[in-house]
Motif scaffolding. Structure first.
Motif, PDB file in Angstrom:
ATOM      1  N   VAL A 181      14.731  18.248  20.267  1.00 45.12           N
ATOM      2  CA  VAL A 181      15.824  19.199  20.469  1.00 45.12           C
ATOM      3  C   VAL A 181      15.426  20.582  19.977  1.00 45.12           C
ATOM      4  CG1 VAL A 181      18.254  19.652  19.956  1.00 45.12           C
ATOM      5  CG2 VAL A 181      17.474  17.323  20.274  1.00 45.12           C
ATOM      6  N   LEU A 220      14.462  23.288  22.469  1.00 46.11           N
ATOM      7  CA  LEU A 220      15.461  23.809  23.390  1.00 46.11           C
ATOM      8  C   LEU A 220      16.197  24.966  22.733  1.00 46.11           C
ATOM      9  CD1 LEU A 220      16.955  20.437  24.690  1.00 46.11           C
ATOM     10  CD2 LEU A 220      15.288  21.896  25.852  1.00 46.11           C
ATOM     11  N   ALA A 272      19.734  27.710  23.328  1.00 48.85           N
ATOM     12  CA  ALA A 272      20.968  27.957  24.075  1.00 48.85           C
ATOM     13  C   ALA A 272      20.723  29.056  25.106  1.00 48.85           C
ATOM     14  CB  ALA A 272      22.084  28.350  23.121  1.00 48.85           C
ATOM     15  N   GLY A 297      21.234  15.239  27.950  1.00 51.50           N
ATOM     16  CA  GLY A 297      22.296  16.219  27.786  1.00 51.50           C
ATOM     17  C   GLY A 297      23.534  15.822  28.562  1.00 51.50           C
ATOM     18  N   ILE A 334      21.676  25.375  29.335  1.00 50.84           N
ATOM     19  CA  ILE A 334      22.076  24.845  28.034  1.00 50.84           C
ATOM     20  C   ILE A 334      23.143  25.776  27.440  1.00 50.84           C
ATOM     21  CG2 ILE A 334      21.297  24.280  25.708  1.00 50.84           C
ATOM     22  CD1 ILE A 334      18.557  23.676  26.907  1.00 50.84           C
ATOM     23  N   SER A 391      25.112  24.908  24.533  1.00 47.97           N
ATOM     24  CA  SER A 391      24.998  24.864  23.072  1.00 47.97           C
ATOM     25  C   SER A 391      24.228  23.618  22.682  1.00 47.97           C
ATOM     26  CB  SER A 391      26.389  24.866  22.415  1.00 47.97           C
ATOM     27  OG  SER A 391      27.094  23.690  22.806  1.00 47.97           O
ATOM     28  N   ILE A 392      23.722  23.643  21.434  1.00 45.19           N
ATOM     29  CA  ILE A 392      22.933  22.517  20.931  1.00 45.19           C
ATOM     30  C   ILE A 392      23.437  22.172  19.536  1.00 45.19           C
ATOM     31  CG2 ILE A 392      20.617  21.689  20.340  1.00 45.19           C
ATOM     32  CD1 ILE A 392      19.505  23.838  22.219  1.00 45.19           C
ATOM     33  N   ASP A 393      23.761  20.903  19.337  1.00 46.68           N
ATOM     34  CA  ASP A 393      24.126  20.407  18.015  1.00 46.68           C
ATOM     35  C   ASP A 393      22.911  19.659  17.480  1.00 46.68           C
ATOM     36  OD1 ASP A 393      25.080  19.254  15.756  1.00 46.68           O
ATOM     37  OD2 ASP A 393      26.946  18.506  16.660  1.00 46.68           O
ATOM     38  N   LYS A 394      22.083  20.361  16.692  1.00 46.34           N
ATOM     39  CA  LYS A 394      20.801  19.787  16.267  1.00 46.34           C
ATOM     40  C   LYS A 394      20.989  18.656  15.266  1.00 46.34           C
ATOM     41  CE  LYS A 394      17.993  23.812  17.310  1.00 46.34           C
ATOM     42  NZ  LYS A 394      16.918  24.723  16.865  1.00 46.34           N
ATOM     43  N   VAL A 441      23.204  17.913  23.321  1.00 45.66           N
ATOM     44  CA  VAL A 441      22.907  19.093  24.130  1.00 45.66           C
ATOM     45  C   VAL A 441      24.018  19.234  25.153  1.00 45.66           C
ATOM     46  CG1 VAL A 441      21.244  20.208  25.641  1.00 45.66           C
ATOM     47  CG2 VAL A 441      20.425  18.705  23.824  1.00 45.66           C
ATOM     48  N   HIS A 442      24.755  20.358  25.120  1.00 44.62           N
ATOM     49  CA  HIS A 442      25.848  20.599  26.053  1.00 44.62           C
ATOM     50  C   HIS A 442      25.332  21.474  27.190  1.00 44.62           C
ATOM     51  CE1 HIS A 442      28.745  18.789  23.332  1.00 44.62           C
ATOM     52  NE2 HIS A 442      28.117  19.429  22.346  1.00 44.62           N
TER      53      HIS A 442
END
Length: 1822
Positions: free
Chosen positions: A1309, A1312, A1314, A1340, A1372, A1374-1377, A1382-1383
């Motif tokens: 992740v 990647l 945003a 995702g 992408i 947003s990313i919640d690491k 992965v949104h």
């Protein structure tokens, strides 16, 4: 009571079949229609009707006879009488089944679907009849749907008959037509069209509760409109009312439904589908049923009126009579049917003209919920011949009922009780106790088999196509000669085709001269396809009369076999020869003849029959290599005769046909195949052979036979047990190629010559044993040794491969017998003698022989001395007539006198001579002592007879029998060598009491002299052979890659394995160690083991004390010098290896089927290497054996060692384990859409490749191109739980050579960000959104609102469009690491790609929120702009504003951008701000500013004044000049004039714009004009702005409304043209695939094909056309387009082949037009002569097609001579068509002559016209 009016109405009903009971009620004089009768009144009415019905039968009969002209007068008779005219249908005089000859069109029947094909349904009808339901006879709506979809060329949505009907389905059908075949057979054409089935019903007659049949007419939102065939009535079935039907109904679906309610006087009917398990209600008379509208399938309550032998007469619905034939009475309830009983019956058929109603009482029709079986429960039996059938009942008008042996019933139609022309004798048939019949069919409506007793049918060889096999000889009758062959009829319904090339051995120019219709001919079956009913035959004499084996499959074509085949193709590289079915092979150029052939076409011809010998055959790959040369030179003696079904080595049973001195002629059972048993092959013991021959008689059956040889002449069979054992155990060689030196075989002496004996072996092999190799002793003559036929064991000593001969030795010291061989042969010999004794005793029925047969050796007898001489003769009361004697030796020491009573013991019984040999020695007649197993005795020979001797065991008084020879090959050169009475032997008891020897002891024996102790296996091996560790010397005899044969000093043979030649340190990889040894060289070797001769099995190397007869040797110096030499076992050798160790091994064998390599490190250690452990390059996978030669040394690494069983896995690739980051080969084992590709890796590992790791640039269908067993290079990413994660990305496999990576590999992740745009594959679609696989470990999610700008209720719409592994471009969000989430977004404004649902019709756009409302309010405020500017804007956007309401909504994205643009500073070039009311949206979509265009008017003025440069203009503007008033006015006028001119130019549609701004203005006015868009693209292309042109095309596709299909198609075509000229093949393919998604496929294909053709890309065009004719095969235009292309390319032959394909694919009605079009194309592009021939053929068949005549004439004007045109005109004016048409052609004829002819020809035409008119006038007058 019925009034007279009712009687009159009933009389009228006899003629008016359309009336109904409802109308009867309206005519009653009393009471209204609403008044209902009471129950009592109803009963009175019924009784009255019953009386009238019974009394009126006579009147009805008279009426039918007199019916005719006065029929209508009878209806006006006075109302007197008893009412005889009320009868609606008469009672049948005799109940009989429904016959096909009595059927009439319009008969309604109940049927059951038997079979469903593409275009028709086979329906089983009552009484065993069968009808056919055509696809055009379903219903009007289905026919209309078919025609519409065929016209639109979209055949994918057509609901086929297989979806509408299923076997076992019950239908209500009507007989539409009776077709008569060529031979007079009737074919029943059915229809289920509701308009025909429910023809008699009217809207007013519909009542609630009625059960009607219909077909679905259309599918609506809440239900279905059902066509019930009644004009003015709409029937509706709601979806709630069809809960019991599982699937969605389709147009054309047949339904039986119940009327729930009738509204609006029958104009609207509500239906429901009853559950099948619920009880169906019986039809009631109140529902309006009468004879006119009675329908099959209705359940009625009936009363039995009359019981007859052949069936029942029933009354139902108050006033109707019906019959039940015996087939439709319940078999178990026949006796319970009594007059007056009430029963439930089902209407089976209704014949409207005779008003005959057939009913059924069978439970499967009457009981609800039961389903008909379309096939018998016991399985398919059609065609079976059944014997021992019993006739149960005879029904004279119908047929007979039969009982089969399994107690099932069958029916014989009366036509099948006898031959067609024979007189009927039913009583005789009934009297016969047993019948043989053939099962013809199974009737599902009657649930009974129909059979035939006709002898011609029963004895018919073929009843179905399934009965015929390829290769069979058949006889048939010539039916008809056609263009491509001859149709031959084998039976009434089986016919085959003899292709034109198979009519004779040579091609016949005039086959009609040789074959005439009706001629009987003999053919052989080439191939048969029973399912498609395709049968191909040959008349080639060489094939029909061939006695060679038939190659019916590739497995039959074994190497070495010869067969007849025919040439189907001749190429430069050889000939392709075909046999039977699809077996064909190649004869290479060098195998065509012994003489060199350069051009095969000059020597051979297609269709030629030749003998071909099989050189190689691979059944798995269906490859066959043949030779004409080898077949001509070789002897085909060994080739099996096709009529012989037995194989060599097969155990058989036979019946004796003929007996002679030389042997027996027998017939092998059960096929009665002729064979021969030579006398010498009756037994291993030659003395038993004459006895067996004597005891056998003709007709006896012999078992335990085995086939040992077969050739063209005969099959040879043996009864020798030893030969049978050798064949069953595999101790034989099939042909010379399998014979090897040292091999031990079992054979028999064939011939004795002065120089030696010839020994014959199974499979016809013959070897020579020279005089010196016959025995260890010197023999002066070969005649004194062996006897012809004697069984021997031989060992091969020498091979002459050139002359295909071999030498053998028969020396006992050279060959080895299996242990127990002597005892086994003894038991077999004595059992044969016992069998002879029993057969003779039983056959002659003699008391003496029966008594002699009961005697056994060792039994004691009480005898009386008869005479005493040198010996003695005895007599016995029990054995009267037998000769009982004792030799001098057997009476020694006993004083005998005649008449003395003595006790004697039997030594031998000779049943043929009735002689018994006895002994009276006291030690033999004493009490017997018991024997112990293993005990040893000194035995004395008491009696010798031929091959057997009787011995006594010491002082035990026990006797037993032994063989006189202890070895098969033992030879007695003198009498002294043979066993004689009185000799002493040393014996050992093996079994004290052997059952096979009738209780005698089984012993092994040796002579007392030590010289004769080489007899049994154990004693022989203990005295001879080599021990482990012995050092021997010898001479090298042969050197092979894997072994060396050595002749030792003592004459024995030894073997050296390739691993025992050199020290391993001296063996280099790739070398051949055996090549270092030369033939003839002297060597010193050491014994390390040995092997058996018979089985070639290596004996254990761990027994150093065991002696080996074929020693295994080593030449390695270190082992020769080793003092403490110990054996090494295979177990020790294997367990000594360690994983990763590199060892040297030697190639033993390659297995092509498993693709494995066998390697050896030691003579006793052989290991297997699989394919993945052999190669590192996939291109070597086809022929890995080329990398490794037998005997070659290779380096291998130990992969693993297992202890149970002891085995070792090796690798030849240089690595022994997989490591992360490495590259290895793998084999695809499974392809799973969800998980990817499963791969088998080396060393037993498994791995998986995810779809994201297949390529560096993702493709739409990622798994395409991969198949099972495909070899791949794989990169090892890592190991998880024993499974490897793999990658096929080129960037991983070839990091140095790889191209830039388009879709990067996402490892975590963290890689990647945003806002990043990334591609991935759809993993799943759920309620929470679309899950997209970005890499192996990262998935995702795009929420539903982030997937599309359209409103979707649930995920079902997305699921349909986004299937598994759909390739998508995402952004992408947003990313919640922490969580690893992965949104993603799929919206077009984020990805720049079209919406995922952009081409889905019927979806509404989602509102865009507050921004849209704010923007609308601003728009309304700005509408107060000055009117002048407003009008200017409207002049440009009027058309667009009008279409805003109907906008497709595709441009919603641009509206969100407009607020931003409005906030930008406005241009100062115009003082008044323009209103964005209309154009603001278009402004963004079009991509230009309105202000810029308004200010561009000033440069236009400047341009008109002169061509001064911008610099000059600037200089002039710097100098302000004061102008006069006149100049200012003139300047103002010029500006206004320029403005008007500019406006005029802008309004002129014919004026082509010169710059981009002008195009943008015009496109605002006409956004849907593809012409403008294409001109805009061309404008960019002129400036070589390729990308800008592409962008314009993409804008056009987004802007043009989706309703403008043609406009969009024009843009797609332009884009295809652009990519073809300036793009790559891949970009063109992508555009093409997109165009197919958004447009009708057919025009897109056609346009691309035209583009290819115009740009001379013929190969691509042809490939595309081939795809088109497969996909759009029902479209005539496609075939014509392809034909045009082929002819333009000069491929006239290809066009001809295409025409034939087109005619097969297109409907028959299109054939004429297609041929005509192709003929026109031939005139235009091809050969005019060919076109003329095609027109001639069409117009000969369709002479009245005047349109084609006109076309033909036009073409001939251009391409034909005047003579040909005139001849054509003469043909036309002679046609028998209307005068008007002929007048037209005369007119054209005259015009042609005026233009091209002379006054004479013009006059001739006028005269012909006059003649024509006169002829017509005469016809009219006549």
């Amino acid at each position: 009571m019925f009034s007279t009016t009712a009687k009159k109405r009933a009389d009228f009903l006899r003629f008016e079949t359309t009336s109904n009971m409802a109308s009867v009620e309206e005519d009653f004089p009393r009471g209204g229609t609403a008044k209902k009768l009471t129950q009592g009144q109803t009963k009175v009415v019924r009784s009255e009707v019953d009386n009238l019905f019974q009394s009126s039968e006579q009147a009805e009969t008279k009426k039918r006879k007199g019916e005719g002209k006065d029929a209508h007068k009878k209806t006006k008779r006075p109302k007197t009488g008893k009412g005889e005219s009320l009868t609606l249908n008469a009672e049948a005089k005799c109940v009989e089944i429904l016959h096909i000859k009595n059927l009439k069109e319009g008969t309604l029947m109940l049927g059951c679907v038997k079979d469903v094909t593409d275009f028709e349904v086979s329906v089983g009808l009552p009484c065993g009849m069968e009808g056919f339901l055509s696809i055009m006879n379903i219903c009007d709506s289905y026919t209309k749907l078919l025609s519409e979809q065929l016209d639109s060329a979209d055949t994918e949505e057509i609901c086929s008959l297989q979806h509408l009907f299923y076997p076992g389905m019950v239908l209500r059908c009507v007989l539409a037509k009776l077709d008569v075949g060529k031979q007079g057979s009737l074919s029943i054409q059915l229809s289920i069209n509701p308009k025909l089935v429910n023809k008699a019903l009217t809207s007013s007659s519909l009542k609630a509760g009625m059960a009607l049949s219909g077909c679905v007419e259309s599918v609506e939102d809440h239900g279905y409109i059902v066509d019930i065939g009644i004009n003015g009535t709409k029937a509706f079935l709601s979806k709630k009312a069809k809960e019991n039907l599982p699937d969605e109904l389709k147009v054309g679906q047949y339904l039986t439904s119940q009327v729930e309610g009738v509204k609006n006087d029958g104009r609207l009917v509500h239906l429901s589908v009853c559950p099948p398990t619920a009880a169906r209600a019986c039809a009631e008379s109140q529902q309006g049923w009468n004879l006119a509208n009675l329908l099959p399938g209705l359940l009625v309550k009936a009363t039995i009126k009359k019981v007859t032998k052949h069936g029942l007469i029933l009354e139902f619905l108050s006033s109707f009579t019906g019959q039940v034939d015996f087939l439709h009475m319940e078999p178990q309830q026949t006796s319970s049917y009594l007059e007056g009983n009430e029963v439930r019956a089902c209407v089976l058929y209704v014949e409207p003209s005779t008003r005959l109603v057939g009913l059924s009482l069978r439970s499967f029709l009457v009981q609800p919920g039961t389903r008909l079986s379309h096939a018998p429960a016991a399985g398919e039996r059609i065609g079976e011949v059944v014997k021992d059938c019993r006739m149960v009942a005879m029904h004279h008008m119908s047929g007979a009922v039969m009982e089969l042996p399994d107690k099932t019933l069958a029916f014989v139609h009366k036509n099948h009780l006898k031959e067609p022309n024979n007189p009927s004798n039913e009583n005789r048939s009934l009297a016969m106790t047993e019948h043989t019949c053939r099962i013809l069919n199974f009737s599902p409506m009657d649930q009974i088999h129909f059979v035939s007793l006709r002898k011609s049918v029963v004895e018919k060889r073929f009843h179905r196509y399934h009965d015929i096999q390829a290769g069979q000889l058949v006889e048939g009758t010539v039916s008809v000669l056609i263009e491509h062959g001859m149709v031959v009829r084998l039976s009434s319904h089986i016919k085959g085709l003899v292709p034109r090339t198979h009519l004779s051995d040579i091609l016949l120019k005039n086959p009609e001269k040789k074959y005439a219709e009706g001629m009987r001919i003999k053919c052989r079956v080439l191939s048969v396809d029973a399912d498609k009913k395709n049968l191909y035959l040959t008349r080639k004499k060489a094939l029909v009369e061939s006695s060679l084996p038939l190659f019916l499959s590739f497995t039959d074509a074994r190497p070495g076999l010869v067969s007849h085949g025919y040439i189907v193709c001749i190429k430069d590289f050889g000939c392709i020869v075909r046999f039977y079915n699809d077996v064909k092979g190649l004869v290479p150029l060098n195998e065509l003849s012994s003489q060199p052939i350069i051009n095969p076409e000059e020597i051979f011809y297609v269709g030629q029959v030749l003998k071909a010998k099989v050189l190689q055959c691979n059944p798995d790959k269906a490859k066959l290599v043949l030779s004409f040369k080898a077949a001509g030179e070789g002897d085909t003696e060994e080739v099996a005769n096709p009529q012989f079904d037995c194989e060599v080595g097969q155990r058989l049973e036979a019946r004796i046909q003929k007996k002679s001195v030389t042997g027996l002629e027998v017939a092998i059972l059960p096929d009665e195949i002729r064979a021969v048993i030579p006398t010498m092959h009756l037994s291993d013991h030659l003395s038993n052979c004459p006895l067996l021959l004597e005891s056998m008689q003709e007709g006896d059956t012999i078992s335990n036979l085995i086939c040992f040889s077969k050739n063209k002449q005969n099959i040879a069979i043996s009864k020798k047990p030893t030969v049978r054992w050798s064949l069953e155990q595999g101790v034989f060689a099939k042909d010379f190629s399998e014979v090897t030196v040292g091999m031990q075989l079992i054979g028999w002496i064939k011939n004795i010559m002065p120089y030696g004996v010839f020994v014959e072996f199974p499979h016809g092999l013959v070897g020579l044993a020279p005089k010196s190799a016959m025995t260890e002793k010197f023999i002066s003559s070969t005649a004194i040794g062996f006897q012809p036929g004697q069984t021997v064991m031989a060992k091969v000593t020498n091979l002459d491969e050139e002359k295909r001969r071999f030498l053998v030795t028969l020396k006992i010291s050279e060959v080895i017998c299996p242990e127990g061989d002597v005892q086994t042969r003894l038991i077999n010999g004595l059992q044969e003698r016992r069998a002879v004794t029993e057969m003779l005793a039983m056959r002659e029925n003699s008391d003496l022989r029966q008594q002699l047969a009961a005697l056994i050796v060792g039994r004691k007898l009480k005898l009386t001395v008869d005479t005493v001489d040198s010996g003695a003769r005895f007599k016995s009361d029990d054995l009267a007539g037998a000769t009982i004697i004792a030799t001098e030796q057997q009476v020694m020491g006993v004083d005998l006198t005649p008449g003395q009573k003595v006790n004697a013991v039997i030594l031998h019984v000779d049943i043929l001579s009735s002689c018994v040999h006895v002994s009276i020695l006291p030690k033999l007649v004493a009490k017997k002592k018991s024997l112990a197993e293993g005990s040893k005795y000194t035995a004395t020979v008491q009696h010798v007879h031929q091959d057997f001797a009787t011995i006594s065991l010491g002082d035990t008084a026990q006797l037993t029998v032994i063989q006189t020879s202890s070895h098969l090959n033992e030879v007695f050169l003198s009498e002294s060598d043979k066993l004689q009475a009185g000799m002493s032997l040393s014996v050992e008891v093996i079994e004290p009491s052997c059952q096979e020897l009738q209780g005698l002891a089984l012993v092994s024996w040796v002579f007392g002299s030590p010289k004769r102790q080489v007899t049994t296996f154990k004693s022989w091996t203990s005295s001879r052979g080599h021990c482990f560790g012995d050092v021997v010397r010898g001479k090298v005899r042969t050197v092979k890659p894997a072994s060396i044969q050595v002749t030792l000093e003592d004459g024995s043979t030894g073997s050296v394995h390739v691993s025992e030649v050199l020290e391993l340190e001296k063996v280099s990889p790739g070398s051949f160690p055996t090549s270092t040894v030369k033939v003839g060289s002297e060597i010193t070797a050491r014994v390390i083991g040995g092997r058996e001769v018979s089985s070639h099995r290596f004996l254990p190397f761990s027994h150093p004390k065991f002696k080996y007869n074929i020693p295994e040797l080593t030449l390695i110096p270190s082992k020769l010098d080793e003092k403490d030499f110990k054996p090494v076992t295979a177990r020790e050798k294997i367990t000594g290896y360690t994983v990763g160790e590199e060892i040297t091994c030697f190639v033993s064998k390659f297995n092509p089927t498993k693709k494995t390599l066998e390697v050896a490190t030691h003579p006793c250690v052989t290991m297997t290497v699989d394919l993945l452990g052999m190669i590192t390059d996939p291109k070597h996978s086809c022929h890995p054996e080329k990398l490794f030669k037998i005997g070659q040394a290779v380096l291998a690494k130990v992969v693993g060692v297992t202890s149970a069983p002891h085995s070792c896995r090796l690798s030849l690739t240089g690595v022994h384990q997989l490591e992360k980051g490495g590259v290895t080969l793998g084999m695809v084992t499974n392809i799973h859409p969800q998980f990817g590709i499963q791969v088998k890796l080396p060393f037993g590992n498994m791995g998986t490749v995810a779809v994201t790791d297949l390529r560096d640039a993702y493709r739409p269908n990622p798994l395409d191109g991969y198949s099972k067993d495909k070899l791949l290079r794989c990169f090892l990413l890592g190991d998880q739980n024993g499974k490897w994660q793999l990658s096929l990305r080129p960037s991983r496999l070839y990091p140095q050579q790889s191209k830039p990576v388009k879709d990067l590999e996402v490892l975590s992740v963290d890689h990647l960000t945003a806002g990043q745009v990334i591609r991935g594959y759809v993993k799943s679609v759920g309620e929470h959104g679309v899950f997209i696989r970005l890499s192996t470990s990262i998935t995702g999610r795009a929420q539903l609102q982030q997937c599309t700008k359209y409103m979707v209720k649930d995920n079902a719409v997305l699921s349909e469009h986004l299937t598994l592994n759909t390739l998508l471009t995402t952004k992408i969000c947003s990313i919640d690491k922490e969580e690893g989430f992965v949104h993603l977004s799929l919206l077009p404004e984020d990805t720049g790609k079209p919406d995922v649902l952009s081409e889905t019709p019927g979806l509404q756009l989602r509102p865009v929120g507050e921004e849209t409302r704010t923007w609308d309010s601003k728009k309304r405020k700005k509408r107060t702009a000055p009117e002048r500017v407003q009008k200017q804007l409207e002049s440009h956007v009027t058309k667009k504003a009008k279409t805003d309401d109907n906008d497709s909504g595709v441009e919603v994205y641009f509206r969100e951008e407009e607020d931003k643009r409005e906030k930008e500073p406005k241009s100062n070039s115009v003082k008044v701000t323009p209103s964005p009311a209309g154009p603001s949206r278009l402004q963004v979509a079009a991509g230009f500013s309105w202000d810029a265009h308004l200010s561009s008017l000033k440069p236009a003025l400047a341009a008109q004044e002169g061509d001064s440069s911008d610099g000059e203009d600037q200089d002039e503007s710097k100098k302000p000049q004061k102008k006069s008033r006149h100049e200012l006015q003139q300047e103002k006028k010029a500006a206004e004039k320029a403005l008007v001119q500019r406006e005029t130019e802008l309004m002129d549609p014919s004026l082509r714009p010169q710059d981009g701004a002008a195009f943008e203005r015009l496109l605002l006015a006409s956004p849907n004009s593809s012409l403008l868009w294409l001109q805009y693209m061309a404008h960019h292309l002129q400036a070589t702005q390729i990308e800008q042109a592409r962008a314009v095309a993409e804008r056009a596709l987004k802007t043009i409304s989706f309703r403008e299909e043609q406009e969009k198609l024009n843009v797609w075509v332009a884009l295809l043209n652009l990519e073809n000229m300036y793009g790559s093949e891949e970009s063109l393919k992508k555009v093409f695939e997109r165009a197919l998604q958004f447009c009708e496929p057919m025009p897109v294909y056609q346009q691309l094909a035209d583009i290819y053709a115009k740009s001379n890309k013929t190969k691509e065009a042809e490939g595309l056309y081939k795809t088109m004719v497969k996909r759009f095969r029902q479209n005539k235009a496609v075939w014509l387009s392809y034909g045009t292309f082929l002819l333009q390319q000069g491929q006239s032959d290809g066009a001809s082949v295409l025409l034939q394909r087109a005619l097969k694919s297109l409907p028959t009605k299109e054939s004429v037009d297609v041929i005509a079009k192709f003929a026109q194309l031939e005139f235009r592009y091809g050969d005019p002569e060919k076109g003329r021939t095609m027109f001639d053929k069409v117009l000969t068949s369709y002479p009245k097609r005047t349109d084609l005549w006109s076309v033909f004439l036009d073409l001939m004007f251009k391409h034909g001579s005047q003579k040909e045109v005139r001849a054509l005109f003469d043909r036309v004016i002679a046609l028998s068509v209307s005068v008007k048409k002929i007048k037209f052609f005369f007119k054209r004829y005259l015009e042609y002559e005026k233009k091209h002819g002379t006054p004479q020809t013009i006059q001739a035409v006028k005269e012909k016209a006059v003649e024509f008119v006169e002829a017509k006038g005469n016809e009219a007058a006549n």
